[in-house]
Design an enzyme around this catalytic site. Sequence first.
Site, PDB file in Angstrom:
ATOM      1  N   TYR A 106      33.524 -25.500  95.974  1.00 17.20           N
ATOM      2  CA  TYR A 106      34.442 -24.700  95.140  1.00 17.20           C
ATOM      3  C   TYR A 106      34.174 -24.931  93.661  1.00 17.20           C
ATOM      4  O   TYR A 106      33.741 -24.054  92.921  1.00 17.20           O
ATOM      5  CB  TYR A 106      35.873 -25.025  95.547  1.00 17.20           C
ATOM      6  CG  TYR A 106      36.947 -24.898  94.509  1.00 17.20           C
ATOM      7  CD1 TYR A 106      37.245 -23.672  93.906  1.00 17.20           C
ATOM      8  CD2 TYR A 106      37.711 -26.004  94.147  1.00 17.20           C
ATOM      9  CE1 TYR A 106      38.262 -23.572  92.961  1.00 17.20           C
ATOM     10  CE2 TYR A 106      38.726 -25.904  93.218  1.00 17.20           C
ATOM     11  CZ  TYR A 106      38.998 -24.691  92.629  1.00 17.20           C
ATOM     12  OH  TYR A 106      40.004 -24.597  91.696  1.00 17.20           O
ATOM     13  N   TYR A 153      39.353 -36.090  97.833  1.00 18.07           N
ATOM     14  CA  TYR A 153      38.310 -36.001  96.807  1.00 18.07           C
ATOM     15  C   TYR A 153      36.931 -36.112  97.460  1.00 18.07           C
ATOM     16  O   TYR A 153      36.494 -37.189  97.852  1.00 18.07           O
ATOM     17  CB  TYR A 153      38.515 -37.130  95.802  1.00 18.07           C
ATOM     18  CG  TYR A 153      37.847 -36.944  94.471  1.00 18.07           C
ATOM     19  CD1 TYR A 153      36.466 -36.954  94.353  1.00 18.07           C
ATOM     20  CD2 TYR A 153      38.592 -36.789  93.315  1.00 18.07           C
ATOM     21  CE1 TYR A 153      35.849 -36.804  93.130  1.00 18.07           C
ATOM     22  CE2 TYR A 153      37.993 -36.645  92.074  1.00 18.07           C
ATOM     23  CZ  TYR A 153      36.612 -36.646  91.991  1.00 18.07           C
ATOM     24  OH  TYR A 153      35.999 -36.493  90.779  1.00 18.07           O
TER      25      TYR A 153
END
Length: 386
Positions: A330, A282
Amino acid sequence: MTHTFKRGAAAIVGAAESDLGEVGPGFSPIDLMAQGVRRALDDCGLSMRDVDGLFCATSQSRLAGLALAEYLGRPEAYLESSSTGGSSFMTHLAQAQRAIEAGVCQVAVIAYGSTQRSAGGRKNTSVPERNPYESPYKPFLPPSAYALAAARHMHEFGTTREQLAEVAVAARQWALLNPVAWEKQPLSVAEVLAARMVSYPLTIRDCCLVTDGGGAIVVTAAERARSLRKPPVYLLGAGHVTTHQTISSMPDLVRTGAIRSGQMAYAQAGIAARDVDVIEVYDAFTINTILFLEDLGFCAKGEGGAFVSGGRIAPGGAVPVNTNGGGLSYCHPGMYGLFLLIEAVRQLRGECGARQVKDANIAIAHGNGGVLSSQSTVILGGAQTL
């Protein structure tokens, strides 16, 4: 806690994103969840009538589980909508496997959706909270919380801003190989350093995107999984640790609960960090990637800055990290953990095209919630790992 279950007893059989980027005012977070569920079911050849377990979380719906069950027309489905922030979906995956093993449900979907960009940004999707130890100082959260961790890592280990920038550059290089990534232009270390400062030492390029998006994965028992459309991706191990809620209560700014959650997951899976082929962690901020690579055992504590340098975690490097471009390049709709699972599944199924990691058999997907508060690690593997 250790998520005890039988190794490989359940598998992810479907995975899909919803529309990403900026979807516009006509969509709600539940719309995007449902869109992801439909696409994930199509991915594995199941239908909505097969679904009898619903797991979801979003910061934009107070009763997300009820809303999703109504939307999908599954009034008798087993529901779980607990939230630990961006780590929720790794925890949901372990809970889904236990529910399947117990016979509570047979086909579970794990879903997420957020319209934070269309809604006007992160400030419009978070519940304001007052902390008497932090609020008087007017921190810019969450960036200021992660900036504290980055500054402490620099002080304690000599980590440099250039090394933090290497994380953002590597993520961008992966994103350029991903057709649906938000960012489409190359990025250099110099550009990261010269970008607008958000909370020292983090510039805007050290911080995650603000996008809309959602998705879903489909989970079922291993026996059923083998008869479906795509190769199953088995859950081999999982672990979850919560160390604090607010950053002022974090026991150690450079040592996260991922140390323990990773140990739990590795022990259950029967592997070590050296056995992992694909790493999905993450990356809400560049310091996250450095901390989690250290805490999950890919390098020693304090060596993360050097470890990410020289293109080691970029395409063509020795260690494939955040192969879809990550939350930095992204997409990042606010709670990013589900996208780590989707990318890990696709890598293990060999579906990633130009960004595909060769001979990927084992993947780690690590979720982070709050401000380095909740850490949840899962180990996934293909059939050859059973």
